[in-house]
Every structure is written in C-alpha cells, then in structure tokens.
Write an enzyme that holds these catalytic residues in place. Structure first.
Site, PDB file in Angstrom:
ATOM      1  CG  ASP A 179      51.053  49.567  29.462  1.00 23.58           C
ATOM      2  OD1 ASP A 179      50.657  49.400  28.281  1.00 23.58           O
ATOM      3  OD2 ASP A 179      50.289  49.808  30.397  1.00 23.58           O
ATOM      4  NE  ARG A 240      38.426  41.552  36.771  1.00 25.77           N
ATOM      5  CZ  ARG A 240      38.197  42.695  37.428  1.00 25.77           C
ATOM      6  NH1 ARG A 240      38.927  43.024  38.468  1.00 25.77           N
ATOM      7  NH2 ARG A 240      37.216  43.495  37.061  1.00 25.77           N
ATOM      8  CD  GLU A 269      37.567  37.485  42.188  1.00 30.03           C
ATOM      9  OE1 GLU A 269      38.749  37.709  42.488  1.00 30.03           O
ATOM     10  OE2 GLU A 269      36.740  38.392  41.975  1.00 30.03           O
ATOM     11  CG  HIS A 301      37.238  41.725  43.525  1.00 24.43           C
ATOM     12  ND1 HIS A 301      37.271  40.949  42.387  1.00 24.43           N
ATOM     13  CD2 HIS A 301      37.361  42.997  43.090  1.00 24.43           C
ATOM     14  CE1 HIS A 301      37.405  41.727  41.334  1.00 24.43           C
ATOM     15  NE2 HIS A 301      37.454  42.983  41.740  1.00 24.43           N
TER      16      HIS A 301
END
Ligand code: NAI
Length: 352
Positions: A179, A240, A269, A301
């Site tokens: 990160d 995502r 999607e 999702h």
C-alpha cells in the site's frame, strides 16, 4: 440550499433490495424519492429535470456529457450509494455539483465475501454442491490445498483489505501487504509484513485486490505482473474489475500460471452485472471465456450485499442528502482535488 419543502431525489439503477432499505428509513428524512430502474448516463440524465439531487450506484455513468446535463437541470448533489467513485468524472463536475458517497458501510461484508470466494474456489464447494444434489458423491477433481502456512498478498490495506488480512491471519496464513500508505502499527500488531508490489506478486499463493480503481491502478494485474507470480497462484478481486487486464488473466489461466480466479467484479460488468441475462447469448467474449474455466468463480458484484451493509448505505445516503440541503454540510464529499491530495476541504469543511 432548499427551504422546508421535501428534497427531491432521483434514484437510478435501483433494485427491489435498494428500495426495501431506503423505504424503511425514508420517512425519517425530509426527502422525496423517485426510483428509476435504468442506469444514469447521457441518455437518461434528462430525467433529472425538476429534481434537486441524484442518487447513483457503481455502474451509473457520470461522464462529461452526463455531468453537463445534470448541471443544466440544476442538480446540486450527486449522492453515491457506494464507496467507489471511479464511475464519476470528478473533474467534469468540480465546482458545479457536489459528490458525496458512503465511505464505509460494511467493510466486513466485502472482506467476508472475499474469503467466501477463496474457500469456495479452493475447496471446490461450488462443484460439490451441484454434484451431491445430483446424487454424485465422487471426490475426484475436488482436491484443494490447506490455507494454513501459505502466503497471502493483500493489495491495498484500507478498511476492507485490513479485515481480509486479519481473517486470513486467522487461518494461519503468512500475510504480505502492499500500500502506498502503509499502516505500520497495525501490521506489526497483526504480524503482517509490508513489501513492494513485485515481491508480493512473486511470493504470494493467494493475491487479493482491495485498492480503488484509479488511472494509475488500471490493469495493475497485467501480463507482466502475472509472469512474476508463483505458478498456481489464486487471484481474488472484490475491488474493481479494471484492476485486472482480463485478457492477460485468461492467458495466465490457459497456461496454468494462474491456478484460479475468484472475481466479484469485471472490467465490462456494467453491461451485464445486476441483471438477469440467462435467456440471452453473452456477447462479451472475454466474460464468456472466463465463465468456461473450471477454476474461475464469478459473482455479480455481490460482496457488499448484506443486511447490515444495505441498512448502513440507506442511512448514510439519506443523511448525506439531508445534511447538505438543510445545513450545507458535506462530511462525505469527494472531489477531483481530493483524488490529487490537493483538496482545500480541510480549511473549508467542504470541497468547494
Ligand atoms: P479504502 O480507501 O479504505 O482503502 C483503499 C486502500 O488502497 C488505501 O489504503 C490506498 O492507499 C490503497 N491503494 C491505492 N492504490 C494502491 C495500489 N496501487 N497498491 C496498493 N494499495 C493501494 O477503501 P476500502 O473501503 O477498503 O475499499 C477498497 C475498494 O473496494 C474500493 O475502492 C472499491 O473499489 C471496492 N469495493 C467493492 C465492493 C464490492 O461490493 N465488490 C464494495 C465496496 C468497495
């Protein structure tokens, strides 16, 4: 800001479960809701004439054209009933329409779904379920591996990534994380180690994506990244879709470099997810190919979909709308400058 009359809000892309939770709380707020089942985008934006605000979800398309129409129709607020905001052209709305979101509704819901996908894929529960219902109790082809002692790589240690990491630590996995803004104290306390992205790709048996989709993060998992990975790696994506280059993923699966993929999101999607397409031929060849692999598990999702999350989404969204129109407050605002870390919000209490 509006006076005492009801705040009129056009909700887009709503489903029965959205309406159930919003209707349960609507009476507590000075808000009048019109539910539109279609997605918000350039072709539907004109429906917002006469409304004060719009409420949008993950696959509504708030591009430049939509933003122009919303501005022309006098929309003051875009209330996203989700955490991600990659579907909003923040630059196009900057200075014209405020954008608020639900920054956290249940990070546990998403983290738990991520782990559900991992367990299902690894232990082949999806296959066993179908087999036993047909009276087939054979175990051939259902061999998985112990998670205990294996290495997980968490990409993005925000709210969801941290919970996922903690659950995987509970299985006795070694957890590596990456990160740009490491949470060192948390990592130390939990026995988690931050490493560079390349090392994570090279060492992890399971890689789980929990970072937002930004232009920089698009196709973070691409052919080059896959080449670095351990043979047989499992990739989980509840972040995502476009974090993964799906064509490169397919190549990795075909060559057995990737041992399995569990995806709750897919880069295209918006054309399929949240709707029933079971009586039609899927025209998206990449999605269709992904669905043919025995070691790919796709959910539509769904990671957020718990009672607790829907309740929190409804309450925070309605409160976001009320606070802005009654008090001019925008505690959950997000703007173009926020994403560049240059937002004047700290001084003003709102983005513009
Ligand atoms: P968060 O904002 O708390 O954490 C995101 C973390 O990703 C931050 O720590 C950030 O520094 C880090 N990050 C950014 N770029 C990175 C990179 N290139 N490599 C590694 N780390 C990077 O967000 P939260 O709440 O944990 O959510 C994460 C994502 O999950 C959201 O952006 C959203 O796209 C997705 N999501 C999916 C849901 C679903 O139903 N499938 C529901 C809710 C969120």
């Amino acid at each position: 800001m509006k006076d005492k009359r009801l705040i009129r809000v056009a909700f887009f892309d709503t489903k029965p479960y959205d309406e159930e939770y919003f209707e349960a709380h609507r009476a507590e707020y000075p808000i009048d809701i019109k539910y539109f089942p279609m997605k918000l985008g350039p072709d539907t934006a004109a429906l917002t004439a006469g409304y004060d605000a719009v409420c949008a979800f993950v696959n509504d398309e708030i591009d430049k054209t939509t933003a122009e129409i919303l501005t022309k129709e006098g929309i003051e607020l875009i209330a996203l009933r989700c955490a991600g905001y990659n579907n909003v052209d923040l630059q196009a709305v900057w200075g014209k329409i405020h954008v608020v979101r639900v920054p956290a509704y249940s990070p546990h819901a998403v983290a738990e779904h991520t782990v559900a996908l991992l367990l299902t894929l690894n232990r082949k529960i999806h296959k066993a379920y179908i087999r036993t219902r047909e009276g087939n109790f054979s175990l051939t082809g259902l061999v998985g591996f112990d998670l205990y002692g294996k290495t997980a790589g968490i990409v993005g240690t925000g709210q969801i990534g941290r919970i996922t990491a903690e659950i995987l630590r509970g299985f006795g996995m070694e957890v590596l994380a990456t990160d740009p803004y490491p949470q060192e104290a948390w990592a130390q306390e939990r026995g988690i180690r931050y490493v560079g992205r390349d090392e994570l790709f090279e060492r992890a048996d399971v890689i789980s994506l929990h970072c937002p989709l930004t232009p920089e993060n698009r196709h973070l998992i691409n052919a080059e990244a896959i080449r670095r990975m351990k043979r047989g790696v499992i990739i989980l994506n509840t972040g995502r879709g476009a974090l993964i280059d799906s064509r490169a993923l397919i190549e990795g699966l075909k060559t057995n470099t990737i041992g399995g993929a569990a995806l709750d999101v897919y880069e295209e999607e918006d054309k399929y997810f949240f709707e029933d397409h079971s009586d039609r031929v899927i025209q998206d060849d990449v999605l269709a190919r992904l669905l043919t692999f025995p070691n790919v598990l796709i959910t539509g999702h769904q990671a957020f979909l718990t009672r607790e999350a829907l309740e929190a989404i409804a309450r925070t969204t309605l409160s976001n709308i009320q606070l802005y129109f009654e008090k001019g407050e925008l505690p959950n605002e997000i703007c173009y400058q926020c994403t560049k870390n240059a937002c004047p919000r700290k001084e003003r209490g709102r983005c513009f």
